[in-house]
Design an enzyme around this catalytic site. Sequence first.
Site, PDB file in Angstrom:
ATOM      1  N   GLU A  10       0.842  -1.207   0.000  1.00 29.34           N
ATOM      2  CA  GLU A  10       0.000   0.000   0.000  1.00 29.34           C
ATOM      3  C   GLU A  10       0.872   1.251   0.000  1.00 29.34           C
ATOM      4  O   GLU A  10       2.002   1.217   0.516  1.00 29.34           O
ATOM      5  CB  GLU A  10      -0.869   0.030   1.272  1.00 29.34           C
ATOM      6  CG  GLU A  10      -1.817  -1.135   1.435  1.00 29.34           C
ATOM      7  CD  GLU A  10      -3.152  -0.951   0.719  1.00 29.34           C
ATOM      8  OE1 GLU A  10      -3.436   0.153   0.217  1.00 29.34           O
ATOM      9  OE2 GLU A  10      -3.889  -1.942   0.648  1.00 29.34           O
ATOM     10  N   LYS A  62      -9.998  -6.124   8.331  1.00 34.57           N
ATOM     11  CA  LYS A  62     -10.739  -7.273   7.786  1.00 34.57           C
ATOM     12  C   LYS A  62     -11.296  -8.135   8.914  1.00 34.57           C
ATOM     13  O   LYS A  62     -12.407  -8.676   8.818  1.00 34.57           O
ATOM     14  CB  LYS A  62      -9.830  -8.076   6.860  1.00 34.57           C
ATOM     15  CG  LYS A  62      -9.527  -7.313   5.557  1.00 34.57           C
ATOM     16  CD  LYS A  62      -8.355  -7.905   4.800  1.00 34.57           C
ATOM     17  CE  LYS A  62      -8.116  -7.150   3.491  1.00 34.57           C
ATOM     18  NZ  LYS A  62      -6.821  -7.450   2.876  1.00 34.57           N
ATOM     19  N   GLY A  92      -6.499  -7.213  -6.153  1.00 33.96           N
ATOM     20  CA  GLY A  92      -6.512  -7.120  -7.615  1.00 33.96           C
ATOM     21  C   GLY A  92      -7.712  -6.316  -8.069  1.00 33.96           C
ATOM     22  O   GLY A  92      -8.808  -6.473  -7.517  1.00 33.96           O
TER      23      GLY A  92
HETATM   24  N1  HSE Z   1      -2.912  -4.448   0.922  1.00 41.62           N
HETATM   25  C1  HSE Z   1      -3.899  -5.485   0.834  1.00 41.62           C
HETATM   26  C2  HSE Z   1      -3.196  -6.841   0.799  1.00 41.62           C
HETATM   27  C3  HSE Z   1      -4.763  -5.274  -0.375  1.00 41.62           C
HETATM   28  O1  HSE Z   1      -1.981  -6.874   0.629  1.00 41.62           O
HETATM   29  O2  HSE Z   1      -3.843  -7.863   0.957  1.00 41.62           O
HETATM   30  C4  HSE Z   1      -6.118  -5.904  -0.281  1.00 41.62           C
HETATM   31  O3  HSE Z   1      -6.890  -5.418   0.770  1.00 41.62           O
END
Ligand code: HSE
Length: 342
Positions: A214, A229, A320
């Site tokens: 990110e 999450k 993705g």
């Molecule tokens: N930065 C997150 C990952 C992207 O690496 O899973 C998806 O939420």
Amino acid sequence: MKSFPVLRIILCGFGVVGQSLSKLLLSRAEDLYARYGLKPRIVGVYDSKGSAVDSSGLDLNQLLQVKKKNGTIKKYRTEKSNVKVIDMISSLDADVLIEATSSNYKDAEPGMSHITEAMKGGLSVITVNKGPLALAFPSLTELATYNHVMLRFSGTVGGGTPILDYAKNSLQGERITSFDGILNGTTNYILTNMTNGMTFESALADARKKGYVEADESLDIDALDAAAKLVILANWIMGMKVTMPDINRTGIRDVTTEDIKHATEKKCAVKLIASCNRELVVGPREISVNDPLCVNGTLNAITFNSEHSGQQTIIGKGAGGMETASSILRDLLDIRQGMLNH
Ligand code: HSE
């Protein structure tokens, strides 16, 4: 009987996911109408530099071209341009708001304002932005109920892999007692590379080079993304009313090559595990390499333990643009079905 062929959509955020969704809707237009009687129509788009509005539907090809050329949709030629996003949400006739701006876990803005303004105005919402859910899941679902609208977020956990739908719908009637998941692809990629001999620094540099990390790398490395999450899963699947501060969170910065070596000697691997089992915890943990949860590279996986149907593991890509766009399509169809039912 009403059929709602046209769904009028406001799209907030025109980055990778917003653009992928536009491409998906273009390529599936005929099929969506033939198979589901659905004609999605994007009537307003916002990106960080401007907006474009056309109540008869924006031309998605043109929108994509303008974005590619200028880095923003601001120069899209339309009667009304650069309407403020909040005015667009409150004044435009629409059915659904798709929130796809970046996640932040300080105040969740601007996504939080987009979502609350939309729901107060009677729009259903699909969010792939995790920030608002991580900070205010219980109050956002209450706001949706109060306003008789639907709030959907399939893409926030597992990207295109339907982890939330599986637990909520396929395991309907079951009692899920606990779960453990690898929910962040970037840290899984780094830990996999470390298992293959790299140091943390070189594994992180490689992940950056591949474009996995990110923009604010702390979201991945310090496990804010995985914790967000976990908040979403805990609320939606386990019926808890929790937010980010309820998660006991440790990132992967302090995982050493020694830790990896010790794990390997025991036929284990160090993984960033988000777990719900009495407590809500995200942190590095050793798991057996023979555990189905032990996936490598950028893959995500989650194991649900349920009272009667035992243990089940879902594995898939967790990120993705196109994959996440496909999760938005699932939510759009779900919302349309909800509108038909009522
Ligand atoms: N930065 C997150 C990952 C992207 O690496 O899973 C998806 O939420």
